[in-house]
Write a protein that holds these residues in place. Structure first.
Motif, mmCIF file in Angstrom:
data_model
loop_
_atom_site.group_PDB
_atom_site.id
_atom_site.type_symbol
_atom_site.label_atom_id
_atom_site.label_comp_id
_atom_site.label_asym_id
_atom_site.label_seq_id
_atom_site.Cartn_x
_atom_site.Cartn_y
_atom_site.Cartn_z
ATOM 1 N N UNK A 8 0.814 -1.201 -0.034
ATOM 2 C CA UNK A 8 -0.107 0.205 0.057
ATOM 3 C C UNK A 8 0.796 1.089 -0.156
ATOM 4 N N UNK A 9 1.930 1.163 0.814
ATOM 5 C CA UNK A 9 2.886 2.233 1.009
ATOM 6 C C UNK A 9 3.641 2.684 -0.634
ATOM 7 N N UNK A 10 3.956 1.741 -1.116
ATOM 8 C CA UNK A 10 4.754 1.644 -2.492
ATOM 9 C C UNK A 10 3.488 2.332 -3.580
ATOM 10 N N UNK A 11 2.304 1.841 -3.608
ATOM 11 C CA UNK A 11 1.451 2.406 -4.374
ATOM 12 C C UNK A 11 1.249 3.883 -4.116
ATOM 13 N N UNK A 12 0.845 4.138 -2.748
ATOM 14 C CA UNK A 12 0.686 5.665 -2.461
ATOM 15 C C UNK A 12 1.807 6.596 -2.910
ATOM 16 N N UNK A 13 3.076 5.954 -2.753
ATOM 17 C CA UNK A 13 4.104 6.764 -3.025
ATOM 18 C C UNK A 13 4.347 6.883 -4.624
ATOM 19 N N UNK A 14 4.194 6.081 -5.172
ATOM 20 C CA UNK A 14 4.264 5.974 -6.924
ATOM 21 C C UNK A 14 3.185 6.891 -7.355
ATOM 22 N N UNK A 15 1.860 6.848 -6.798
ATOM 23 C CA UNK A 15 0.879 8.085 -7.158
ATOM 24 C C UNK A 15 1.330 9.348 -6.907
ATOM 25 N N UNK A 16 1.692 9.535 -5.763
ATOM 26 C CA UNK A 16 2.051 10.793 -5.362
ATOM 27 C C UNK A 16 3.345 11.322 -6.303
ATOM 28 N N UNK A 17 4.302 10.410 -6.743
ATOM 29 C CA UNK A 17 5.138 10.804 -7.700
ATOM 30 C C UNK A 17 4.764 11.004 -8.995
ATOM 31 N N UNK A 164 -21.679 2.671 1.781
ATOM 32 C CA UNK A 164 -22.504 2.652 0.883
ATOM 33 C C UNK A 164 -22.027 2.714 -0.501
ATOM 34 N N UNK A 165 -20.844 3.388 -0.779
ATOM 35 C CA UNK A 165 -20.194 3.532 -1.941
ATOM 36 C C UNK A 165 -19.409 2.187 -2.161
ATOM 37 N N UNK A 166 -19.022 1.567 -0.999
ATOM 38 C CA UNK A 166 -18.412 0.268 -1.207
ATOM 39 C C UNK A 166 -19.493 -0.794 -1.852
ATOM 40 N N UNK A 167 -20.654 -0.716 -1.518
ATOM 41 C CA UNK A 167 -21.756 -1.636 -1.715
ATOM 42 C C UNK A 167 -22.205 -1.249 -3.212
ATOM 43 N N UNK A 168 -22.197 -0.079 -3.680
ATOM 44 C CA UNK A 168 -22.514 0.175 -5.215
ATOM 45 C C UNK A 168 -21.383 0.172 -5.996
ATOM 46 N N UNK A 169 -20.187 -0.365 -5.539
ATOM 47 C CA UNK A 169 -18.950 -0.455 -6.311
ATOM 48 C C UNK A 169 -18.523 0.831 -7.205
ATOM 49 N N UNK A 170 -18.787 1.635 -6.333
ATOM 50 C CA UNK A 170 -18.489 3.244 -6.771
ATOM 51 C C UNK A 170 -16.881 3.100 -6.589
ATOM 52 N N UNK A 171 -16.278 4.137 -7.818
ATOM 53 C CA UNK A 171 -14.935 4.236 -7.531
ATOM 54 C C UNK A 171 -14.355 5.473 -6.696
ATOM 55 N N UNK A 172 -14.644 5.516 -5.585
ATOM 56 C CA UNK A 172 -14.129 6.615 -4.643
ATOM 57 C C UNK A 172 -13.307 6.183 -3.651
ATOM 58 N N UNK A 173 -12.587 5.040 -3.903
ATOM 59 C CA UNK A 173 -11.448 4.421 -2.919
ATOM 60 C C UNK A 173 -10.521 3.514 -3.691
ATOM 61 N N UNK A 174 -9.284 3.649 -3.204
ATOM 62 C CA UNK A 174 -8.398 2.592 -4.125
ATOM 63 C C UNK A 174 -8.244 1.248 -2.959
ATOM 64 N N UNK A 175 -8.512 0.224 -3.906
ATOM 65 C CA UNK A 175 -8.493 -0.966 -3.044
ATOM 66 C C UNK A 175 -7.240 -1.653 -3.355
ATOM 67 N N UNK A 176 -6.499 -2.018 -2.269
ATOM 68 C CA UNK A 176 -5.081 -2.742 -2.238
ATOM 69 C C UNK A 176 -5.454 -4.077 -1.788
ATOM 70 N N UNK A 177 -4.997 -5.310 -2.479
ATOM 71 C CA UNK A 177 -5.004 -6.609 -1.966
ATOM 72 C C UNK A 177 -3.872 -7.188 -2.043
ATOM 73 N N UNK A 178 -3.598 -8.100 -1.064
ATOM 74 C CA UNK A 178 -2.571 -9.062 -1.262
ATOM 75 C C UNK A 178 -3.003 -10.320 -0.400
ATOM 76 N N UNK A 179 -2.983 -11.495 -1.296
ATOM 77 C CA UNK A 179 -3.661 -12.719 -1.263
ATOM 78 C C UNK A 179 -5.142 -12.600 -0.999
ATOM 79 N N UNK A 180 -5.640 -12.846 0.590
ATOM 80 C CA UNK A 180 -6.944 -12.675 0.703
ATOM 81 C C UNK A 180 -6.953 -11.245 1.864
#
Length: 263
Positions: A8-17, A164-180
């Motif tokens: 998550x930290x790496x993704x955040x850093x790269x987006x800021x860059x 609510x936005x998560x339930x509607x699958x709205x793109x208002x957050x960045x989802x980071x996944x690692x395995x489960x």
């Protein structure tokens, strides 16, 4: 430490860059969303706009139970951001084509959703930062940080929005996944530090040349934002639940920018 935290930290850093590099181009070509970059009136206007938008969004979520509207908003944001960014380097026709291709990819290839959202967030953060001097950018970030605390801990409507936005699958957050395992970061928690970092690029001494000047204040702001996020994620390791992400990230970003004045 959960493996998802470093990711998550790496993704955040790269987006800021990416936002910083985009912001340099917006600034060089004098593209702005406001007329007077130095005016703190812009901070109040943008803050009021965001709060009103949140209220409208809550009302929509209460009375509208579908997903189509949020999908259309996501596509509109993606198209506008990509088209605007490509127009910095190419003709309007090519930029229009790039926006259409981005929409096609989003609709046809589900795996492009997160990369396109990250790109959109970086472009928006870069544009806002290129539009504001550091003082109005800092005022806006601090106002939004205070609002984040109230909205999460007191009125709790930010928690309602997130669920609510998560339930509607709205793109208002960045989802980071690692395995489960998974983590979510609100798009605003990425856009606002990006805005600060790009705004800080107007001050202090230049330390890099990447198709334009990059200042020490911007570099240290990027480091500070990453430290702020890291502190938040480590806190979430011990204390579960919803926490306002913007305050620690904003404090870290501003601290990094301020540190540049002593170097």
């Amino acid at each position: 430490m959960r493996p998802i935290i470093p990711k998550t930290i790496v993704i955040f850093f790269l987006v800021q860059l990416a936002a910083l590099l985009a912001g340099v181009q917006f600034y060089n070509q004098q593209i702005s969303v406001v007329e007077n970059a130095a005016s703190t009136d812009n901070s109040l206007y943008l803050f009021a706009t965001i709060v009103v938008f949140a209220v409208i969004l809550l009302a929509i979520l209460k009375f509208y139970k579908g997903k189509l509207l949020f999908r259309l908003l996501e596509l509109a944001m993606t198209f506008t951001a990509v088209q605007l960014f490509v127009s910095l380097f190419a003709s309007q026709e090519i930029a229009l084509g790039a926006g259409i291709i981005a929409i096609a990819l989003r609709l046809l290839v589900e795996q492009t959703r997160q990369p396109l959202l990250l790109l959109t967030v970086a472009i928006v953060g870069g544009l806002l930062g290129a539009s504001l001097d550091i003082l109005p950018a800092a005022v806006l970030a601090l106002l939004l940080s205070g609002y984040d605390v109230v909205a999460v801990f007191y009125t709790k409507h930010m928690v309602t929005l997130a669920k609510e936005l998560t339930q509607r699958q709205a793109a208002f957050s960045i989802k980071v996944t690692q395995d489960k395992d998974k983590l979510e970061i609100g798009t605003g928690d990425i856009v606002i530090p990006a805005m600060l970092i790009v705004a800080a690029n107007r001050i202090g001494k230049t330390v890099l040349q990447v198709n334009g000047d990059v200042s020490l204040a911007a570099v240290l702001g990027l480091v500070g934002a990453t430290i702020g996020l890291t502190a938040l994620l480590l806190l979430l390791e011990k204390k579960k639940g919803y926490w306002p992400a913007l305050p620690p990230i904003t404090v870290g970003t501003i601290a990094g920018i301020a540190a540049a004045t002593f170097l």
